[in-house]
Design a protein around this motif. Structure first.
Motif, short mmCIF file in Angstrom:
data_model
loop_
_atom_site.label_atom_id
_atom_site.label_comp_id
_atom_site.label_asym_id
_atom_site.label_seq_id
_atom_site.Cartn_x
_atom_site.Cartn_y
_atom_site.Cartn_z
N LYS A 1 -6.61 -5.03 1.64
CA LYS A 1 -7.83 -4.62 0.94
C LYS A 1 -7.66 -3.31 0.18
CE LYS A 1 -11.04 -7.04 3.96
NZ LYS A 1 -12.22 -6.92 4.82
N THR A 2 -6.65 -2.54 0.55
CA THR A 2 -6.42 -1.29 -0.18
C THR A 2 -5.91 -1.55 -1.59
OG1 THR A 2 -4.13 -0.99 0.58
CG2 THR A 2 -5.90 -0.03 1.94
N LEU A 3 -5.26 -2.69 -1.80
CA LEU A 3 -4.74 -3.00 -3.13
C LEU A 3 -5.88 -3.09 -4.15
CD1 LEU A 3 -1.98 -5.62 -2.32
CD2 LEU A 3 -1.86 -3.13 -2.29
N LYS A 4 -7.02 -3.59 -3.72
CA LYS A 4 -8.19 -3.67 -4.61
C LYS A 4 -8.66 -2.27 -5.01
CE LYS A 4 -9.98 -7.90 -2.54
NZ LYS A 4 -11.08 -8.49 -1.79
N ILE A 5 -8.55 -1.34 -4.07
CA ILE A 5 -8.99 0.04 -4.36
C ILE A 5 -8.10 0.65 -5.44
CG2 ILE A 5 -9.36 2.34 -3.38
CD1 ILE A 5 -9.79 0.85 -0.63
N PHE A 6 -6.80 0.49 -5.30
CA PHE A 6 -5.87 1.02 -6.30
C PHE A 6 -6.12 0.39 -7.67
CE2 PHE A 6 -3.40 2.19 -2.54
CZ PHE A 6 -2.95 3.45 -2.90
N MET B 1 0.83 -1.19 0.00
CA MET B 1 0.00 0.00 0.00
C MET B 1 0.87 1.25 0.00
SD MET B 1 -2.41 1.58 2.95
CE MET B 1 -1.01 1.64 4.00
N LEU B 2 1.87 1.29 0.86
CA LEU B 2 2.73 2.47 0.93
C LEU B 2 3.47 2.69 -0.38
CD1 LEU B 2 4.13 2.20 4.55
CD2 LEU B 2 2.39 3.77 3.69
N GLU B 3 3.90 1.61 -1.02
CA GLU B 3 4.58 1.75 -2.31
C GLU B 3 3.65 2.37 -3.35
OE1 GLU B 3 7.71 1.30 -3.34
OE2 GLU B 3 8.27 0.90 -1.27
N ARG B 4 2.39 2.04 -3.31
CA ARG B 4 1.43 2.63 -4.25
C ARG B 4 1.22 4.12 -3.96
NH1 ARG B 4 0.93 -2.49 -4.29
NH2 ARG B 4 0.08 -3.63 -6.04
N LEU B 5 1.21 4.48 -2.70
CA LEU B 5 1.09 5.89 -2.34
C LEU B 5 2.34 6.66 -2.77
CD1 LEU B 5 -0.49 5.58 1.21
CD2 LEU B 5 -1.63 6.40 -0.86
#
Length: 174
Positions: free
Chosen positions: A28-33, A1-5
């Motif tokens: 679950k945040t990976l699905k949002i991205f 998640m942090l890497e995506r941010l």
């Protein structure tokens, strides 16, 4: 998640991993991205609905029951993701754990949602010895200040620097 941010602000990062080191609640945040823009609000609402219980392995879980200083539970990542992905948060603005004030503030000051340039032209700075990224007039932040014209690709050198490293500030093309 942090890497995506971080990828939104730091150019040329390698592809983020496909899983989260800290599985719950963050996976679950990976699905949002990965979701299409129109599906992200629903997924974020689901994420927030499960956030506290999914955080049961985190050190802050149930800290309000331990007699410690307690300032509340906040899903800071949901604010960052909402802001960076520009998700319409109207369906979950009133949800517990969502730091709405943080998102509202970022939107009110028009904070950048992604990396464009590290500085606007009026804030562009480079260290002496670096390659000039933008041709024009530059001023050293040395004492006394020096003004010098560098062309894009020139090595930016200082003469008579009072400090060990000179930093140049871009003044404009003229």
């Amino acid at each position: 998640m942090l890497e995506r941010l971080l990828a939104s602000y730091v150019p040329n990062r390698s592809a983020p991993p496909g899983e989260c080191t800290r599985h719950l609640p963050y996976y679950k945040t990976l699905k949002i991205f990965a979701a299409p823009k129109e599906s992200r609000a629903v997924l974020m609402k689901e994420y927030l609905a499960d956030w506290y219980e999914a955080s049961r392995r985190e050190v802050y879980y149930e800290s309000h029951k331990r007699g410690e200083i307690f300032t509340g539970y906040w899903s800071w990542e949901s604010a960052a993701i909402t802001f960076i992905l520009d998700i319409d948060d109207s369906s979950y603005r009133d949800m517990m754990f969502y730091p709405i004030d943080l998102v509202d503030y970022a939107r009110s000051v028009n904070a950048p949602r992604s990396f464009v340039e590290p500085y606007s032209e009026s804030e562009l700075r480079e260290k002496s010895g670096e390659i000039c990224p933008l041709g024009g007039v530059w001023e050293s932040l040395d004492i006394p200040p020096q003004r010098k014209r560098f062309e894009k690709g020139d090595v930016m050198q200082a003469t008579e620097a009072a400090y060990g490293i000179t930093v140049w500030r871009y003044l404009g093309a003229s």
